[in-house]
Design an enzyme around this catalytic site. Structure first.
Site, PDB file in Angstrom:
ATOM      1  N   PRO A  88     -17.356   1.262 -50.789  1.00 29.87           N
ATOM      2  CA  PRO A  88     -16.941   0.975 -52.173  1.00 29.87           C
ATOM      3  C   PRO A  88     -16.297  -0.412 -52.313  1.00 29.87           C
ATOM      4  O   PRO A  88     -16.076  -0.887 -53.408  1.00 29.87           O
ATOM      5  CB  PRO A  88     -15.926   2.086 -52.475  1.00 29.87           C
ATOM      6  CG  PRO A  88     -15.459   2.584 -51.153  1.00 29.87           C
ATOM      7  CD  PRO A  88     -16.575   2.335 -50.189  1.00 29.87           C
ATOM      8  N   ARG A 154     -39.138   0.384 -54.211  1.00 30.17           N
ATOM      9  CA  ARG A 154     -40.071   0.392 -55.347  1.00 30.17           C
ATOM     10  C   ARG A 154     -40.419  -1.011 -55.824  1.00 30.17           C
ATOM     11  O   ARG A 154     -41.321  -1.189 -56.636  1.00 30.17           O
ATOM     12  CB  ARG A 154     -39.579   1.286 -56.485  1.00 30.17           C
ATOM     13  CG  ARG A 154     -38.341   0.815 -57.186  1.00 30.17           C
ATOM     14  CD  ARG A 154     -37.719   1.946 -57.986  1.00 30.17           C
ATOM     15  NE  ARG A 154     -38.594   2.469 -59.034  1.00 30.17           N
ATOM     16  CZ  ARG A 154     -38.894   1.828 -60.156  1.00 30.17           C
ATOM     17  NH1 ARG A 154     -38.425   0.629 -60.372  1.00 30.17           N
ATOM     18  NH2 ARG A 154     -39.674   2.390 -61.068  1.00 30.17           N
ATOM     19  N   ASP A 169     -40.064  -2.613 -65.980  1.00 30.37           N
ATOM     20  CA  ASP A 169     -38.805  -1.862 -66.021  1.00 30.37           C
ATOM     21  C   ASP A 169     -37.636  -2.738 -66.467  1.00 30.37           C
ATOM     22  O   ASP A 169     -37.710  -3.960 -66.422  1.00 30.37           O
ATOM     23  CB  ASP A 169     -38.472  -1.321 -64.626  1.00 30.37           C
ATOM     24  CG  ASP A 169     -39.209  -0.027 -64.318  1.00 30.37           C
ATOM     25  OD1 ASP A 169     -39.589   0.678 -65.268  1.00 30.37           O
ATOM     26  OD2 ASP A 169     -39.392   0.266 -63.129  1.00 30.37           O
TER      27      ASP A 169
HETATM   28  N1  SAH Z   1     -11.170   5.050 -47.994  1.00 33.65           N
HETATM   29  C1  SAH Z   1     -12.321   4.306 -48.369  1.00 33.65           C
HETATM   30  C2  SAH Z   1     -13.411   5.192 -48.963  1.00 33.65           C
HETATM   31  C3  SAH Z   1     -14.036   6.149 -47.993  1.00 33.65           C
HETATM   32  S1  SAH Z   1     -15.273   7.079 -48.737  1.00 33.65           S
HETATM   33  C4  SAH Z   1     -11.926   3.287 -49.421  1.00 33.65           C
HETATM   34  O1  SAH Z   1     -11.171   3.648 -50.308  1.00 33.65           O
HETATM   35  O2  SAH Z   1     -12.422   2.146 -49.395  1.00 33.65           O
HETATM   36  C5  SAH Z   1     -16.289   7.463 -47.373  1.00 33.65           C
HETATM   37  C6  SAH Z   1     -17.548   6.652 -47.229  1.00 33.65           C
HETATM   38  O3  SAH Z   1     -18.375   6.832 -48.354  1.00 33.65           O
HETATM   39  C7  SAH Z   1     -17.358   5.157 -47.113  1.00 33.65           C
HETATM   40  O4  SAH Z   1     -17.074   4.775 -45.787  1.00 33.65           O
HETATM   41  C8  SAH Z   1     -18.700   4.616 -47.585  1.00 33.65           C
HETATM   42  O5  SAH Z   1     -19.652   4.567 -46.533  1.00 33.65           O
HETATM   43  C9  SAH Z   1     -19.141   5.670 -48.585  1.00 33.65           C
HETATM   44  N2  SAH Z   1     -18.930   5.254 -49.974  1.00 33.65           N
HETATM   45  C10 SAH Z   1     -17.976   5.718 -50.808  1.00 33.65           C
HETATM   46  N3  SAH Z   1     -18.065   5.160 -52.013  1.00 33.65           N
HETATM   47  C11 SAH Z   1     -19.110   4.296 -51.965  1.00 33.65           C
HETATM   48  C12 SAH Z   1     -19.686   3.392 -52.897  1.00 33.65           C
HETATM   49  N4  SAH Z   1     -19.225   3.262 -54.133  1.00 33.65           N
HETATM   50  N5  SAH Z   1     -20.759   2.659 -52.498  1.00 33.65           N
HETATM   51  C13 SAH Z   1     -21.233   2.765 -51.239  1.00 33.65           C
HETATM   52  N6  SAH Z   1     -20.711   3.600 -50.304  1.00 33.65           N
HETATM   53  C14 SAH Z   1     -19.666   4.356 -50.654  1.00 33.65           C
END
Ligand code: SAH
Length: 247
Positions: A88, A154, A169
């Site tokens: 994230p 895609r 698209d």
């Molecule tokens: N504690 C971390 C979040 C961990 S969530 C933080 O706050 O930054 C667990 C896992 O889910 C992450 O390691 C990631 O691989 C995935 N994940 C969670 N949200 C995501 C998002 N918005 N985009 C991509 N991967 C995500």
């Protein structure tokens, strides 16, 4: 294009790939996705892949060793690789990024976190970039990896039935897509716009372009600031603005 997904939940990723367009793309040899279970790179009886965080606090953290060892194995295969951490905290994924990835010649390795995340040393020494699919937190990177694979695949020429369908698209030309209708021509009290039944292809094309501009103007005006409009588009925009004033 080639992906390898590193995950503790391979079933989630495989399920997303097992149907429809992606499956066909793999059968046609246009897309290769290997899903690797990080537990295969654990060495204890319980296949331990996570542990408590140093410094205390809630939750568990994915251990670094399985990820490093999986990446060592991939690198030993000799192909060039680009290592992406699903996170994230990454750059927010969009059409531009999907297009860039769709043209990547190296294998794309997508690392999926779980729990509180992965030991930071993975990011510090293995990862080339972090990708987020939006400003929210998922419980794991698997769905995010599937989103990235689907959006990029895609755009690989030949993956969709006609290459044209990706080009029409939303986002491809910087605008949102125009509205679509199918039979019946009249449903409840809602007729299909006459022009679509007219058979006049020039008029239909013009109507669609105008509707794409209208949808973008109404729903995503920010996109219009970035797009270069041609003379016809400018004329259509003028018409739309006049229509807005009329009511
Ligand atoms: N504690 C971390 C979040 C961990 S969530 C933080 O706050 O930054 C667990 C896992 O889910 C992450 O390691 C990631 O691989 C995935 N994940 C969670 N949200 C995501 C998002 N918005 N985009 C991509 N991967 C995500």
């Amino acid at each position: 294009m080639k992906f390898e997904v590193l995950t503790l939940f391979p079933g989630i990723v495989s399920a997303a790939l097992s149907d429809s367009i992606l499956k066909k793309a793999m059968e046609k040899g246009l897309l290769e996705v290997k899903v690797t279970d990080l537990r295969d790179f654990t060495h204890d009886r319980h296949n331990t892949a996570d542990d408590a965080p140093f410094g205390g606090g809630p939750g568990m953290v994915m251990k670094p060793e399985p990820v490093f060892e999986a990446v060592d194995r991939i690198k030993a295969e000799g192909e060039c690789v680009r290592i992406i951490l699903m996170s994230p905290q990454g750059e927010v994924f969009n059409h531009k990024k999907a297009l860039e990835l769709s043209r990547e010649k190296c294998k794309l390795v997508l690392i999926c976190g779980r729990y509180e995340g992965i030991d930071e040393r993975v990011r510090l020494s293995l990862v080339d970039e972090e990708i987020s699919i939006g400003d929210f937190v998922l419980s794991g990177g698997e769905m995010a990896a599937a989103v990235v694979i689907e959006a990029a695949a895609r755009l690989v020429p030949g993956v969709l039935g006609t290459d044209e369908s990706a080009e029409l698209d939303s986002f491809y030309d910087g605008l949102l897509d125009y509205p679509h209708y199918t039979r019946p021509a009249q449903y409840r009290d809602m007729p299909v716009p006459d022009v679509l039944l007219s058979g006049n292809h020039a008029e239909i094309r013009r109507w669609r372009r105008k509707e794409a501009l209208k949808a973008t103007m109404r729903k995503r005006p920010d996109l219009l600031e970035k797009v270069e409009l041609g003379p016809e588009d400018k004329k259509l925009m003028g018409e739309l603005e006049a229509e807005m004033w009329e009511g």
